[in-house]
Design an enzyme around this catalytic site. Structure first.
Site, PDB file in Angstrom:
ATOM      1  N   HIS A   1       0.842  -1.202   0.000  1.00  0.00           N
ATOM      2  CA  HIS A   1       0.000   0.000   0.000  1.00  0.00           C
ATOM      3  C   HIS A   1       0.882   1.260   0.000  1.00  0.00           C
ATOM      4  O   HIS A   1       0.683   2.177  -0.805  1.00  0.00           O
ATOM      5  CB  HIS A   1      -0.906  -0.033   1.242  1.00  0.00           C
ATOM      6  CG  HIS A   1      -1.725   1.196   1.459  1.00  0.00           C
ATOM      7  ND1 HIS A   1      -3.074   1.243   1.219  1.00  0.00           N
ATOM      8  CD2 HIS A   1      -1.399   2.429   1.913  1.00  0.00           C
ATOM      9  CE1 HIS A   1      -3.540   2.449   1.499  1.00  0.00           C
ATOM     10  NE2 HIS A   1      -2.532   3.184   1.932  1.00  0.00           N
ATOM     11  N   GLU A   2       1.870   1.291   0.899  1.00  0.00           N
ATOM     12  CA  GLU A   2       2.746   2.474   0.988  1.00  0.00           C
ATOM     13  C   GLU A   2       3.671   2.568  -0.223  1.00  0.00           C
ATOM     14  O   GLU A   2       4.011   3.667  -0.675  1.00  0.00           O
ATOM     15  CB  GLU A   2       3.556   2.433   2.285  1.00  0.00           C
ATOM     16  CG  GLU A   2       2.723   2.413   3.566  1.00  0.00           C
ATOM     17  CD  GLU A   2       1.788   3.606   3.707  1.00  0.00           C
ATOM     18  OE1 GLU A   2       2.087   4.684   3.149  1.00  0.00           O
ATOM     19  OE2 GLU A   2       0.728   3.451   4.349  1.00  0.00           O
TER      20      GLU A   2
ATOM     21  N   HIS B   1       2.137   4.501  -2.975  1.00  0.00           N
ATOM     22  CA  HIS B   1       2.306   5.949  -2.752  1.00  0.00           C
ATOM     23  C   HIS B   1       3.688   6.396  -3.212  1.00  0.00           C
ATOM     24  O   HIS B   1       3.841   7.373  -3.949  1.00  0.00           O
ATOM     25  CB  HIS B   1       2.209   6.267  -1.254  1.00  0.00           C
ATOM     26  CG  HIS B   1       0.841   6.238  -0.680  1.00  0.00           C
ATOM     27  ND1 HIS B   1      -0.213   6.959  -1.184  1.00  0.00           N
ATOM     28  CD2 HIS B   1       0.349   5.594   0.417  1.00  0.00           C
ATOM     29  CE1 HIS B   1      -1.293   6.749  -0.444  1.00  0.00           C
ATOM     30  NE2 HIS B   1      -0.973   5.919   0.532  1.00  0.00           N
TER      31      HIS B   1
ATOM     32  N   ASP C   1      -4.642   7.742  -1.140  1.00  0.00           N
ATOM     33  CA  ASP C   1      -5.544   6.871  -0.396  1.00  0.00           C
ATOM     34  C   ASP C   1      -6.977   6.982  -0.906  1.00  0.00           C
ATOM     35  O   ASP C   1      -7.407   8.028  -1.405  1.00  0.00           O
ATOM     36  CB  ASP C   1      -5.508   7.222   1.092  1.00  0.00           C
ATOM     37  CG  ASP C   1      -4.177   6.858   1.732  1.00  0.00           C
ATOM     38  OD1 ASP C   1      -3.624   5.804   1.368  1.00  0.00           O
ATOM     39  OD2 ASP C   1      -3.688   7.632   2.577  1.00  0.00           O
TER      40      ASP C   1
END
Length: 859
Positions: free
Chosen positions: A155-156, A159, A166
């Site tokens: 998930h990170e 980014h 998000d």
């Protein structure tokens, strides 16, 4: 509610990256050279290393499947602090250091808040800065709240690498859908769950249905979305990757374009997979047939700093007083910047190179003085850059058989057509090359050396009052030194004096600094009279005057008094150029000092593409808000452009109040190198610490629905997000390095208007009786500078129609709306027509701005 009546700071490292600072490469579908650093403030625990390895290994498989068998993690370096015990498994780093960290493991930004987050302050599709994990998170203490570390790392990573955002929004957790139902902000809407108020007091907890707020027409403030523990939906990695069934990013088919998520706001309603699949990474790969191998890890332990000064004494250094300017800056580096415990050697070069000092360890002023005596005294001969670099390698080799992680600081004023002959040797060496170009002839081969080795590169003009050389040497603190040991620049100022011989001003020393405070005065012709007073009005004596080098300096013993120091310099020649530089270190190793870091968004650019200046002010990891920040950009010929940087969430500034101050730069005057310098000042009662949780943080799951019942997670420590700690007066200045611009046309063609107004990013609407009140920050004529000519406002029942068919939408009458100067607050009211309460519907509003050349902003 947990109010921050006191705030405990921990020792942390300063980690604003330079542009293009990451070493990550994509090679045959695998990401290589990822750097994960453990902060020195983290207590020694080998389990953390094991957990990092487990996290990345698990994440690699999850990423591979989530990206349709395209990407995996190939090799990772873990940097271990110098204060941890030695271990035969630990090797010496090469180019890897804290400045190039992709992931940092450090205490939480706010006490008790272990949420992972990614530092992002750029636009959709652009790489982030770094990921922050806390030791407790890695050790598995928050798995119920945030999910397994491997999944959350993916998930990170999305980014960090692909610039997506998000798909939840803690500020707007619910919205009213077209179906007129209230929905939780999420992607995809296939994620099922229930909306409930869940509160515990004493030993008992209550659960009840959520009530609707009469003003917002949404659920009340305490309402939360509790996802079902067992799901079937596959696509929601940027919402809740911790759900077992979630193994994909939302794509065009599954993406929820209605939700007020940051992904929709920042990425023009595109799904995360659409952004990822348009990336350079995606376009350079094809799906793999076989599964990838597990990641390979290198454990690297920080060691003592080894640096060799390689100083140009060729004939051209006799021009424009360059030799003396170099010696002043080198003396400043040796006296104040290089840290105790470092090993320092020195080489001079012209058409050949001479080793003038083998490495000696800096323990006291004796070693510093030994090196000061070896600076060159005359300039003669040609320029052989490779001779200087090879001799530096020989010097470093006296101390260590491996050059890994050692630093070469190369200063030269000329080009050398043979310099490219040693690029391969530099690349193989494992050494880091920092390049300082004096004058206009920056050697392209040496710039390449600094970039491939992760070094800094600086451009310094011949104008002494700009203090460029001193600033460049001042920026060369160790990339792996604890922040408490780094020398921080509080002031750097120069002035050419003609009719008025006086240079008078003040310098603020705040309570976070004061140790090893150093005042440096330089001149060009004759020693000035120098007066310096501490905050009590006591005059400081005993400046060391070096008339040969045309400099005077004073070290304040112990810790300098907090407050405003005043100085008065009187020139004894006309004209005369005087400069003052003030540096200091942290007053207390347990309280991180306020830091300023600056960079451009690119190292290389071509006209007319705009650039962005970024400056970040932090105390530890906590943003400093409300400061006055000014950037000065200087071209090779000495033309300067002054920009006020802003943290207002408009124009070039992506996020309001994140401690990152930004501005567009388009005022190119010539081809070649430009240098960046930034000043920051915080006045009492204006500058403040933000005690809000970090942006782009992982979603906290309040609990799970299991067999229809809520199984709650421990509540997060609550904070008052409006709580801010007011700071005392402070000042900082920093060099942001150099960047290169090409294809700038002749000045007569620069009159053409090539830049539209910047996109309005903070449009807000409120309904007051029968009027809609709009507010936004005014853009400029050229991005965020000047004043736009007029606005076009459109309304529609469909947000996608506004995005895709703006011109066809219903236009609002804006005859009486005249744009204000850039960065002013705009307010505009209009009546949309009668809307009855029972027939309430969506009204979507969009705005564009037009400049005097009829150039139009993005919607």
């Amino acid at each position: 509610m947990w109010l921050f009546r006191s705030f405990v700071f921990l020792l942390v490292l300063c980690l604003l990256h330079r542009s293009n600072s990451s070493f990550i490469r994509l090679n045959n579908n695998g990401f290589e050279d990822i750097i994960i650093v453990i902060d020195p403030s983290v207590p020694e625990d080998e389990k953390i290393i094991e957990q990092i390895q487990d996290m990345v290994t698990t994440a690699s498989t999850y990423l591979f499947e989530a990206t349709e068998r395209r990407f995996f993690f190939k090799n990772v370096s873990i940097l271990i602090p110098e204060n941890w015990k030695e271990n035969p498994r630990y090797k010496r780093p090469k180019h890897e250091n804290y400045e190039h960290a992709d992931v940092i493991v450090a205490p939480p930004t706010l006490p008790g808040r272990d949420e992972p987050y990614t530092k992002q302050f750029t636009e959709c599709g652009e790489k982030g800065e770094h990921i922050h994990f806390t030791p407790d998170f890695l050790l598995g203490k928050n798995q119920n709240e945030y999910g397994p570390p491997g999944r959350l790392f993916v998930h990170e990573w999305a980014h960090l690498r692909w610039g997506v955002f998000d798909e939840y929004n803690e500020d707007q957790p619910f919205y009213r859908a077209k179906s007129k139902k209230i929905e939780a902000t999420r992607c995809s809407t296939g994620i099922s769950g229930i909306n409930r108020v869940y509160k515990c007091q004493g030993g008992s907890c209550i659960t009840r249905t959520c009530r609707i707020d009469s003003k917002t027409k949404l659920y009340e403030k305490d309402c939360q979305f509790f996802p079902d523990k067992v799901q079937t939906e596959k696509a929601s990695i940027m919402f809740t990757q911790s759900i077992d069934s979630v193994v994909e990013f939302c794509n065009e088919k599954t993406h929820n374009q209605e939700a007020p998520s940051l992904q929709n706001k920042k990425c023009n309603f595109r799904s995360t997979w659409e952004v990822i699949s348009s990336s350079e990474d995606f376009n350079n790969t094809i799906p793999m047939v076989t599964p990838p191998p597990p990641p390979v890890f290198s454990l690297l332990k920080i060691n003592q700093r080894i640096v060799c000064l390689v100083l140009d004494k060729s004939e051209s250094m006799a021009s424009y007083d360059r030799l003396n300017q170099m010696n002043k800056a080198a003396k400043y580096f040796l006296l104040q910047i290089v840290e105790n415990g470092s090993w320092v050697g020195m080489v001079h070069f012209d058409s050949t190179a001479t080793i003038v000092n083998k490495p000696i360890q800096i323990i006291s002023s004796d070693e510093r003085n030994t090196l000061l005596a070896k600076l060159p005294t005359y300039a003669w001969g040609g320029t052989s850059i490779c001779s200087g670099i090879k001799s530096a390698f020989q010097v470093i080799g006296e101390l260590s058989p491996h050059l890994d992680g050692s630093e070469v600081v190369l200063l030269t004023d000329g080009e050398d057509y043979t310099a490219s002959s040693c690029i391969d040797e530099v690349k193989r060496s494992g050494a880091i090359v920092h390049f300082i170009a004096l004058g206009t002839a920056a050697d392209k081969a040496v710039i390449e050396m600094s970039k491939i080795t992760g070094g800094h590169d600086f451009y310094a003009s011949d104008k002494a009052q700009n203090n460029g050389l001193i600033d460049a040497f001042g920026a060369l603190t160790s990339g792996n030194t604890e922040l408490s040991q780094k020398s921080l620049q509080l002031e750097s100022k120069g002035l050419t004096l003609n009719s008025n011989p006086w240079m008078n001003d003040t310098v603020i020393i705040d309570s976070t600094v004061g140790k090893d405070t150093f005042f440096l005065i330089t001149w060009n012709r004759l020693p000035p009279s120098i007066s310096l007073w501490d905050p009590n009005g006591t005059i400081m004596e005993n400046f060391t005057v070096d008339e040969t080098s045309k400099m005077a300096y004073l070290s304040i013993p112990g810790t300098a008094k907090v407050g405003t120091w005043a100085y008065s310099l009187q020139a004894k020649a006309n004209p005369e150029t005087l400069t003052i530089t003030v540096t200091s270190r942290a007053a207390n190793s347990s309280v991180p000092p306020i830091t300023l870091n600056a960079k451009m968004n690119k190292g290389i650019n071509s006209f007319p593409s705009p650039m962005i200046v970024y400056a970040e002010i932090l105390q530890g990891f906590v943003p400093v808000l409300g400061a006055n920040v000014t950037a000065v950009i200087e071209s090779q010929s000495g033309h300067t452009e002054v920009l006020e940087l802003l943290d207002n969430g408009a124009g070039a500034d992506s996020f309001k109040n994140d401690g990152v101050y930004s501005r567009y730069f388009t005022a190119y005057t010539e081809n070649g190198s430009y240098s960046l310098k930034v000043w920051a000042h915080g006045g009492a009662n204006t500058a403040r610490l933000s005690l809000q949780p970090p942006l782009n943080r992982a979603a906290y799951i309040p609990g799970w629905v299991v067999n229809g019942e809520i199984e709650a997670n421990p509540p997060r420590p609550e904070i008052d997000e409006d709580t801010q700690t007011t700071l005392e007066d402070f000042s900082r200045t920093v060099s942001g390095g150099a960047f290169v611009v090409s294809q700038v046309p002749h000045p007569e063609y620069l009159l053409d208007d090539l830049h539209p107004p910047s996109q309005i990013t903070d449009l807000d609407a409120t309904l007051q009786e029968d009027e809609i009140i709009l507010t936004w920050t005014a853009p400029g004529d050229n991005f965020d500078v000047g004043k736009a000519q007029h606005y076009i406002i459109k309304i529609s029942g469909s947000i996608l129609d506004l995005r895709d068919s703006f011109d066809d939408a219903l236009q609002v009458n804006t005859t009486d709306l005249s744009p204000k100067e850039a960065n002013s607050k705009e307010i505009f009211a209009f009546k949309p027509g009668n809307i009855s309460e029972e027939n309430a519907t969506h009204i979507f509003i969009a705005i564009k701005s037009i400049d005097k050349s009829n150039l139009t902003s993005k919607t």
